[in-house]
Each structure stands twice: as C-alpha cells, then as structure tokens.
Write a protein that holds these residues in place. Structure first.
Motif, short mmCIF file in Angstrom:
data_model
loop_
_atom_site.label_atom_id
_atom_site.label_comp_id
_atom_site.label_asym_id
_atom_site.label_seq_id
_atom_site.Cartn_x
_atom_site.Cartn_y
_atom_site.Cartn_z
N GLN A 63 -12.94 9.57 -47.41
CA GLN A 63 -12.53 8.66 -48.47
C GLN A 63 -11.71 9.40 -49.52
OE1 GLN A 63 -16.16 6.89 -49.84
NE2 GLN A 63 -16.03 5.17 -48.41
N GLU A 65 -9.95 12.16 -49.04
CA GLU A 65 -8.67 12.45 -48.41
C GLU A 65 -7.79 11.21 -48.34
OE1 GLU A 65 -7.26 15.34 -47.22
OE2 GLU A 65 -8.91 16.32 -48.27
N ASN A 66 -8.40 10.08 -48.04
CA ASN A 66 -7.67 8.81 -47.99
C ASN A 66 -7.14 8.45 -49.37
OD1 ASN A 66 -6.59 6.45 -47.08
ND2 ASN A 66 -8.53 5.35 -46.96
N THR A 70 -3.32 8.10 -50.14
CA THR A 70 -2.82 6.84 -50.67
C THR A 70 -2.04 7.06 -51.96
OG1 THR A 70 -4.70 5.70 -49.67
CG2 THR A 70 -3.52 4.53 -51.39
#
Length: 157
Positions: A63, A65-66, A70
């Motif tokens: 999450q 890293e996401n 993003t």
C-alpha cells in the motif's frame, strides 16, 4: 519373561524422559492415553499468526509503495497537463500569427505593384516639373512685358 524384560526396558526408558511421557506411561490399562495436541495446535497457530503478520506487513508495504507510485504518477500527469496547456497556448499564438500574416500578405503591396506606382509617380513628377518650367517661362515673359511697358510709358499719377 522376554516380554517382561522388554517392558522394564521401556519403562526405564520412559522414566528417564520428560514428565509428559512419564504421565502417559503411568495411566491405567483400560483408559485411552491422551496425547496433548497443544504442540500441533501451537505449530499451526504459530504458523497462522506468522502468516497473518507477514501478510499484513506485506500488504502495508504494498500500500505504501502504491501510494508513492500513485503520487509520482499524479505528478507526471500534472506535468503532462501543464506541458499540454503550454503547447496549446503556443499553437494558438502560432495560428493567430499565421492569420495576421495572411491578412498582411493580402493587404501588402507586391513588387510589381510598387514598381507600377513608382513609374506613375515618375510620370507625375516629370509632368509637374514640365509645368513648373512652363510656369517659370510664362512668369519670365510677363516680367519682360511688364518691364517693357514700364520703360515705354511714363508714370501717371
């Protein structure tokens, strides 16, 4: 006897082992021997707890890293949008300049037009120069006539 000897060996072996094993051997003949399943359960529970902890940590890491990816993607999209807006404004300016250039080309004089106007102006200038020379000649003639007239006739007052 042989059997009794083996049982005594088993018992002696069991006596030297842990207390859990001693309790198992001490049980009565007719009762079933209960073996603790805590070790097996503990292994499964430990595995499941470890798996859950590892899964939750990996999900948290993914999450994060996401979220970072993003954010970077959003920043790239915003930069692309700004670049697109700049290109659009430059294209609008170019179109405006092209329209103005086309209007100036339509309104401007061509080389042939300039040479025609120059030739006409030369003709007009030459014609005016000839008229000026004619006028000077006429004025000179009038002055000559006036001087002759003044010399020949006496002044009357």
């Amino acid at each position: 006897m042989l059997r009794a000897g083996r049982a005594s060996l088993v018992i002696s072996r069991n006596i030297s082992t842990s207390s859990v094993r001693r309790q198992e051997v001490v049980g009565t003949v007719g009762t079933p021997v209960r073996r603790p399943v805590g070790g097996f359960r503990g292994g499964i529970l430990g595995f499941l707890f470890g798996f859950a902890a590892a899964s939750s940590l990996s999900i948290y890491y993914l999450q994060q890293e996401n979220k970072v990816a993003t954010g970077l993607l959003l920043a790239s999209v915003e930069e692309l949008q700004q670049g697109t807006e700049q290109i659009t404004s430059h294209l609008d300016r170019l179109q405006t300049v092209e329209k103005e250039l086309a209007a100036l080309k339509a309104a401007s004089a061509q080389k042939e037009d300039v040479s025609k106007v120059r030739n006409e102006m030369k003709k007009v200038y030459d014609g005016l120069h000839l008229e000026l020379l004619d006028l000077r000649a006429h004025v000179w003639g009038v002055e000559q006539d006036l001087q002759r007239f003044v010399k020949t006739e006496p002044v009357r007052i």
